[in-house]
Design an enzyme around this catalytic site. Structure first.
Site, PDB file in Angstrom:
ATOM      1  N   HIS A 115       2.955  -4.096   6.837  1.00 28.81           N
ATOM      2  CA  HIS A 115       2.004  -3.015   6.571  1.00 28.81           C
ATOM      3  C   HIS A 115       2.058  -2.016   7.720  1.00 28.81           C
ATOM      4  CE1 HIS A 115      -0.458  -4.696   3.165  1.00 28.81           C
ATOM      5  NE2 HIS A 115       0.164  -5.796   3.566  1.00 28.81           N
ATOM      6  N   GLU A 142       2.130   3.481   3.016  1.00 38.01           N
ATOM      7  CA  GLU A 142       2.728   2.792   4.163  1.00 38.01           C
ATOM      8  C   GLU A 142       4.256   2.766   4.031  1.00 38.01           C
ATOM      9  OE1 GLU A 142       0.512  -0.891   4.524  1.00 38.01           O
ATOM     10  OE2 GLU A 142      -1.384   0.211   4.423  1.00 38.01           O
ATOM     11  N   GLU A 153       1.095  -5.423  11.032  1.00 40.35           N
ATOM     12  CA  GLU A 153       0.706  -4.015  10.964  1.00 40.35           C
ATOM     13  C   GLU A 153       1.586  -3.264  11.966  1.00 40.35           C
ATOM     14  OE1 GLU A 153      -1.264  -2.635   8.905  1.00 40.35           O
ATOM     15  OE2 GLU A 153      -2.648  -4.179   8.163  1.00 40.35           O
ATOM     16  N   HIS A 161       0.838  -1.199   0.000  1.00 41.81           N
ATOM     17  CA  HIS A 161       0.000   0.000   0.000  1.00 41.81           C
ATOM     18  C   HIS A 161       0.868   1.243   0.000  1.00 41.81           C
ATOM     19  CE1 HIS A 161      -3.329  -2.701   1.831  1.00 41.81           C
ATOM     20  NE2 HIS A 161      -3.460  -2.607   0.523  1.00 41.81           N
TER      21      HIS A 161
END
Length: 441
Positions: A315, A183, A388, A180
């Site tokens: 991420h 990020e 994450e 993404h």
């Protein structure tokens, strides 16, 4: 990112309700026709409150917005104007959140990361730093171009090993980053791993043993086009997808982490609208970036056996350790035994204990389909996790934490990475079943 666990697991009934809700949204979320003016409007983050059930939280994603975090009855989403209109039809209070400091209008002629973020690496800077490491440590690190992005940038895989020119018989482990665009901290995570392992081989006994007995693959930037677009104006655009055009629409980009071939578009866990933040693309693996990585992973099948045994996809944000499946709420799901699940969970929880993240199955609060972890396990039987990274919330920096956190938040995952590498020869050792599954490896 994926939400923090603050409620019960989504039920089959909730998933059915989500699909029912998604149908009218998809019908109403019309994209501008080809040739129409493209306003270039940036998506923004919004807080949605009053979400009492898993079905209500999942319904947010059905609008095409991305769900960025969940805390109790409140969620933070990223949406453009079309998705915002659909969010408001759900009847929950919606409040726009402040943009990150780097989203302010840039000075005329400015490009790249704004002030306060200049220690992040642009694509060109990252490639230069990697080339310098390859030149300095040629016996430990090699670089292979595995494909091209839509705009023609090299997609590379780095091999780390005590003798990188020779294929070992030991397990291989894959680390991927930056699916993404916004990020950017994940690129720094990849660079940290490359620097840490090359610089400490021969002096750190643990790293030396791992590089002598394993092959480590690092793909540091899956979405270089999106990353470049996010910072091209000198101010953050809050961009998530790649930069691939969509036929019949001025909306640009595919969400790479909804484009993988396993259970692509199966279950209401992605958007069919090109303007959606989670647009899955017109077909599975339709993006060149996903195709390149899938082909690379398949190339590691030797003698009919996949050599990569474990993986982490980095991420931001949310501070989570996630494992498959995302497309189903079943804790096992098709092709996953109870022992598989228990090994996933045991290793995941131990890694989370080392970095302070929250461990959970990916579908804990809402469904995603076409994700890399589901494909790596469902198609290739690789124990794949998503991390994450920092921060835990939008209020602490969200997708754009200041560059001062880079050293601390990349090093924070060192122990978890080492644990995965050490477990990679037999993930089932974590549940005491090494003799059952690993005697022939």
């Amino acid at each position: 990112m994926r939400p923090r666990p603050r409620g019960v697991r989504t039920t089959v009934l909730a998933a059915a309700l989500t699909l029912a809700l998604a149908a009218p949204f998809a019908a109403r979320a019309q994209d501008p026709p080809a040739g129409a003016a493209d306003t270039g409007e940036r998506p923004h983050q919004y807080e949605v409150s009053g979400l009492a059930t898993p079905a209500a939280r999942t319904a947010l994603a059905a609008t095409g917005a991305s769900v960025d975090e969940v805390h109790g009855r409140t969620a933070v989403v990223t949406a453009d104007r079309r998705q915002l209109a659909l969010l408001r039809t759900l009847g929950h209070p919606v409040t726009r959140l402040p943009d990150p400091p780097g989203a302010a209008a840039a000075a005329p002629g400015a490009t790249g990361f704004p002030a306060g973020y200049t220690k992040y690496h642009t694509y060109a800077q990252a490639m230069s730093a990697i080339d310098a490491l390859v030149a300095r440590y040629p016996s430990l690190l090699t670089k292979t171009v595995i494909g091209k992005s839509h705009e023609g940038r090299d997609l590379i895989a780095l091999k780390l090993s005590g003798n990188a020119a020779r294929d070992k018989t030991g397990p291989e482990v894959l680390f991927t980053a930056h699916q993404h665009a916004r990020e950017h901290l994940t690129v720094e995570m990849a660079l940290y791993l490359l620097t840490e392992f090359t610089g400490k081989y021969g002096t750190d006994p643990r790293i030396t043993e791992l590089l002598d007995s394993r092959e480590i693959w690092v793909i540091p930037d899956l979405n270089p086009d999106g990353g470049a677009y996010d910072i091209a104006s000198g101010a953050f655009r809050n961009w998530r997808k790649n930069r691939q055009p969509n036929a019949g629409s001025t909306a640009v980009g595919t969400d790479l982490n909804r484009n993988w071939e396993y259970e692509w578009g199966c279950c209401g866990g992605s958007s069919g609208s090109p303007s959606g933040e989670t647009y899955r693309g017109p077909a599975a693996a339709s993006s060149p970036e996903v195709r390149a990585v899938e082909n690379f992973v398949r190339s590691r099948v030797v003698g009919g056996k996949q050599q990569i045994t474990a993986a982490i996809d980095f991420h931001t944000y949310g501070e989570l350790v996630l494992w498959p499946f995302g497309f189903t709420n079943d804790p096992t799901g098709p092709g996953m035994t109870r022992d598989d699940h228990d090994a996933f969970a045991a290793v995941g929880r131990k890694m989370a204990a080392s970095n302070g993240y929250t461990p959970e199955q990916s579908s804990e609060l809402y469904l995603t389909d076409g994700s890399i972890d589901d494909w790596l396990w469902g198609d290739q039987k690789i124990f794949a996790y998503t991390f994450e990274m920092y921060p835990s919330s939008s209020g602490a920096g969200g997708f754009y934490p200041k560059d001062t956190v880079i050293p601390r938040e990349t090093a924070r995952n060192r122990e978890a990475v080492l644990q995965l590498l050490e477990n990679a020869d037999c993930m089932y050792r974590s549940i005491g079943k090494e003799g059952t599954y690993c005697t022939t490896r």
